[in-house]
Design a protein around this motif. Structure first.
Motif, mmCIF file in Angstrom:
data_model
loop_
_atom_site.group_PDB
_atom_site.id
_atom_site.type_symbol
_atom_site.label_atom_id
_atom_site.label_comp_id
_atom_site.label_asym_id
_atom_site.label_seq_id
_atom_site.Cartn_x
_atom_site.Cartn_y
_atom_site.Cartn_z
ATOM 1 N N THR A 152 0.825 -1.205 0.000
ATOM 2 C CA THR A 152 0.000 0.000 0.000
ATOM 3 C C THR A 152 0.858 1.255 0.000
ATOM 4 O OG1 THR A 152 -1.676 -1.210 1.234
ATOM 5 C CG2 THR A 152 -1.881 1.170 1.198
ATOM 6 N N LEU A 153 1.901 1.239 0.835
ATOM 7 C CA LEU A 153 2.801 2.407 0.884
ATOM 8 C C LEU A 153 3.441 2.654 -0.482
ATOM 9 C CD1 LEU A 153 4.444 4.548 2.458
ATOM 10 C CD2 LEU A 153 6.094 2.755 2.975
ATOM 11 N N LEU A 154 3.960 1.580 -1.099
ATOM 12 C CA LEU A 154 4.671 1.750 -2.367
ATOM 13 C C LEU A 154 3.717 2.068 -3.517
ATOM 14 C CD1 LEU A 154 7.314 -1.060 -2.013
ATOM 15 C CD2 LEU A 154 7.629 1.385 -1.697
ATOM 16 N N ALA A 155 2.511 1.501 -3.459
ATOM 17 C CA ALA A 155 1.535 1.804 -4.514
ATOM 18 C C ALA A 155 1.121 3.273 -4.444
ATOM 19 C CB ALA A 155 0.320 0.900 -4.380
ATOM 20 N N THR A 156 1.060 3.798 -3.221
ATOM 21 C CA THR A 156 0.733 5.214 -3.066
ATOM 22 C C THR A 156 1.779 6.083 -3.754
ATOM 23 O OG1 THR A 156 -0.180 4.643 -0.916
ATOM 24 C CG2 THR A 156 0.124 6.971 -1.376
ATOM 25 N N ILE A 157 3.037 5.671 -3.624
ATOM 26 C CA ILE A 157 4.098 6.423 -4.290
ATOM 27 C C ILE A 157 4.016 6.239 -5.803
ATOM 28 C CG2 ILE A 157 6.605 6.518 -4.646
ATOM 29 C CD1 ILE A 157 6.966 5.945 -1.723
ATOM 30 N N SER A 158 3.905 4.969 -6.227
ATOM 31 C CA SER A 158 4.026 4.707 -7.667
ATOM 32 C C SER A 158 2.858 5.301 -8.453
ATOM 33 C CB SER A 158 4.152 3.209 -7.933
ATOM 34 O OG SER A 158 2.916 2.581 -7.739
ATOM 35 N N MET A 159 1.681 5.397 -7.826
ATOM 36 C CA MET A 159 0.543 5.910 -8.599
ATOM 37 C C MET A 159 0.688 7.398 -8.907
ATOM 38 S SD MET A 159 -2.468 6.845 -6.103
ATOM 39 C CE MET A 159 -2.105 7.847 -4.687
ATOM 40 N N SER A 160 1.530 8.097 -8.145
ATOM 41 C CA SER A 160 1.708 9.524 -8.427
ATOM 42 C C SER A 160 2.831 9.780 -9.417
ATOM 43 C CB SER A 160 2.020 10.279 -7.138
ATOM 44 O OG SER A 160 1.136 9.924 -6.150
ATOM 45 N N THR A 161 3.367 8.727 -10.008
ATOM 46 C CA THR A 161 4.465 8.926 -10.945
ATOM 47 C C THR A 161 3.978 8.710 -12.377
ATOM 48 O OG1 THR A 161 5.130 6.631 -10.951
ATOM 49 C CG2 THR A 161 6.070 8.010 -9.228
ATOM 50 N N ARG A 162 4.908 8.967 -13.301
ATOM 51 C CA ARG A 162 4.550 8.885 -14.708
ATOM 52 C C ARG A 162 4.207 7.463 -15.137
ATOM 53 N NH1 ARG A 162 8.687 9.577 -18.350
ATOM 54 N NH2 ARG A 162 9.864 10.569 -16.693
ATOM 55 N N SER A 163 4.990 6.502 -14.673
ATOM 56 C CA SER A 163 4.784 5.120 -15.155
ATOM 57 C C SER A 163 4.343 4.235 -14.003
ATOM 58 C CB SER A 163 6.069 4.580 -15.738
ATOM 59 O OG SER A 163 7.064 4.590 -14.749
ATOM 60 N N ARG A 164 3.120 4.447 -13.531
ATOM 61 C CA ARG A 164 2.636 3.789 -12.319
ATOM 62 C C ARG A 164 2.823 2.286 -12.274
ATOM 63 N NH1 ARG A 164 -3.502 5.700 -13.005
ATOM 64 N NH2 ARG A 164 -3.079 7.950 -13.067
ATOM 65 N N ASP A 165 2.107 1.573 -13.164
ATOM 66 C CA ASP A 165 2.100 0.119 -13.002
ATOM 67 C C ASP A 165 3.408 -0.521 -13.431
ATOM 68 O OD1 ASP A 165 1.189 1.239 -15.260
ATOM 69 O OD2 ASP A 165 -0.520 -0.099 -15.568
ATOM 70 N N LEU A 166 4.246 0.239 -14.117
ATOM 71 C CA LEU A 166 5.572 -0.295 -14.444
ATOM 72 C C LEU A 166 6.494 -0.166 -13.245
ATOM 73 C CD1 LEU A 166 6.309 0.938 -18.048
ATOM 74 C CD2 LEU A 166 5.973 -1.393 -17.244
ATOM 75 N N LEU A 167 6.308 0.905 -12.508
ATOM 76 C CA LEU A 167 7.226 1.177 -11.402
ATOM 77 C C LEU A 167 6.993 0.256 -10.213
ATOM 78 C CD1 LEU A 167 9.425 3.028 -10.230
ATOM 79 C CD2 LEU A 167 7.603 4.443 -9.306
ATOM 80 N N LEU A 168 5.705 -0.023 -9.923
ATOM 81 C CA LEU A 168 5.393 -0.758 -8.691
ATOM 82 C C LEU A 168 6.173 -2.066 -8.531
ATOM 83 C CD1 LEU A 168 3.836 -0.709 -6.064
ATOM 84 C CD2 LEU A 168 1.928 -1.797 -7.215
ATOM 85 N N PRO A 169 6.173 -2.972 -9.535
ATOM 86 C CA PRO A 169 6.930 -4.205 -9.332
ATOM 87 C C PRO A 169 8.417 -3.955 -9.075
ATOM 88 C CG PRO A 169 5.832 -4.198 -11.480
ATOM 89 C CD PRO A 169 5.471 -2.945 -10.817
#
Lengths: 228, 227
Positions: A152-169
């Motif tokens: 949840t913490l990391l998804a919160t960060i990644s969703m505010s970036t340009r490449s959300r679903d690429l960044l999360l993994p």
């Protein structure tokens, strides 16, 4: 509203939204079942191979990847519909948002596990572990909590970036390895050898420690992760 | 800013310590009595590099906390510089570790706690740069990077601990709670190499920080003239 009611309100909102569309749960369950089939073909290297020793690993790999799918979805909606902006405008403690989101993700993960564990067991585990269910459930819950809190913490960060679903993994997988090691080890010991709480003590304590440390870390950093 | 020691002096100091450490390692420290023989000499660089990499990540962790408290871009710059150098040193740890592994155990790679941890550390901090590259807004980038640097650094010892659950490996445990397990002459050589490597890190941080500051100033100037 006090913290508990805010927490319940956010959690209820997430659950209702999911119950109306069911798109996340259905795709996660389908993913898990497909993963099982894929694993079956990938590991059928010889006739009558006993996959009991590999089932723990397969399960946790599947859960972690399924969680990635779910995390991406759960925050994509928040962002696309600008729900998050609304949520941030409310006088709600950011940590309450984090806890509610983590609880929501935990519930989704548990739902897919209710489907996945029996099916994986049926297909891959050669001995019955009904008597060892208590320790398995403890391991499952502790590992789930760690996966969901960190996720949840990391998804919160990644969703505010340009490449959300690429960044999360990329940011989530290396951090979750400790949970994978401990949970896989414990699950394999339970499935294959019927290990009791005594044999699993070190791993259970480790998972407990992991959960505690990352809950505190998330508590301290969530304000910054969610931004604004 | 007036500095106590100039940057070139730090490089010279690091060089002297590293060369002396190497000479001592070959001429003063005993040749390893076990099967390793001369190949064990790589330890005098391998371990200090590993220690320095962790120091760099530790400094990045502290800088991340300071950034979140103050929102001062200088801590973000320090964080970037430290993570970059930490990654560089981690890559060297992997390289020297693999060379040593090949010489001592006859295999380039072993899924052993320390080696595995460093591999994950490399992935973690590469992810740090991936994260930075996908956030455009400066302040937000610095904040996210700081949060990630904190989480990542907390994860390193946890990962190391978790790898202990894996089947046992072959890595020698040199420094334990009961002592260093090194003869005195070996320890002196090791210690000098360690000082040299740490000085090298400090010198590199100083130099890179200067470069980052200049980059930021150039960006500011460009913005001010509307470029």
């Amino acid at each position: 509203m006090n913290g508990r009611r805010q927490f319940m309100a956010i959690l209820r909102k997430d659950l209702i939204r999911e119950l109306r569309t069911r798109e996340m749960i259905i795709s996660m369950i389908l993913f898990v079942l497909l993963a099982m089939v894929i694993f079956h073909y990938a590991f059928s290297v010889k006739e009558d191979a006993d996959l009991t020793y590999f089932t723990g690993g397969m399960l946790w790999v599947t859960f972690i990847f399924a969680m990635l799918l779910g995390l991406n979805r759960s925050f994509a909606q928040e962002k696309d519909e600008r729900c998050l902006d609304g949520l941030l405008l409310c006088p709600v403690d950011r940590v309450t948002i984090f806890l509610a989101k983590t609880a929501g993700n935990l519930i989704f993960l548990l739902i897919i596990q209710v489907v996945a564990v029996p099916v994986f067991t049926l297909f891959f585990v050669s001995r019955s572990y009904v008597g060892d269910l208590p320790q398995f459930l403890v391991v499952l819950l502790l590992a789930d909590l760690g996966i969901c809190a960190l996720g949840t913490l990391l998804a919160t960060i990644s969703m505010s970036t340009r490449s959300r679903d690429l960044l999360l993994p990329i940011i989530f997988l290396p951090l979750i390895v400790p949970v994978l090691i401990a949970a896989t080890g414990a699950t394999t010991l339970i499935f294959a050898e019927g290990a009791g709480f005594g044999d699993l003590l070190a791993r259970v304590l480790f998972l407990l420690g992991f959960d505690a440390i990352f809950m505190v870390a998330a508590y301290g950093t969530y304000d910054f992760a969610i931004g604004e | 800013m007036k500095q106590l020691v100039s940057a070139p002096m730090l490089f010279v100091g690091a060089g002297i310590f590293l060369i002396v450490g190497l000479l001592l390692a070959f001429l003063y420290a005993p040749i390893d009595a076990s099967t390793m023989g001369y190949s064990q000499k790589i330890f005098f660089y391998h371990a200090p590099i590993a220690e320095t990499a962790l120091v760099a990540f530790g400094v990045a962790f502290v800088a991340a906390i300071l950034y979140l408290r103050s929102q001062d871009p200088k801590w973000d710059r320090l964080g970037v510089v430290c993570v970059r150098l930490g990654l560089l040193f981690s890559a060297l740890v992997m390289a020297t570790g693999m060379i040593w592994g090949k010489a001592a155990w006859g295999t380039w790679w072993d899924w052993e706690p320390r080696l595995t941890t460093f591999l994950l550390v490399c992935f973690l901090y590469v992810a740090y740069f991936v994260l930075r590259s996908v956030v455009e807004e400066e302040e937000r980038r610095a904040t996210f990077a700081a949060v990630f640097a904190i989480i990542a650094f907390i994860d390193v010892p946890i990962t190391f601990f978790a790898t202990r659950f894996l089947p046992a490996g072959m890595h020698p445990t040199v420094i334990t709670t009961s002592g260093t397990g090194m003869p005195g002459s070996m320890f002196v050589s090791f210690f000098i190499s360690m000082i040299g490597m740490t000085l090298l890190l400090v010198a590199l941080i100083r130099r890179d920080l200067g470069v980052e500051e200049l980059k930021d100033r150039v960006a500011d100037l460009k913005n001010s003239i509307g470029g």
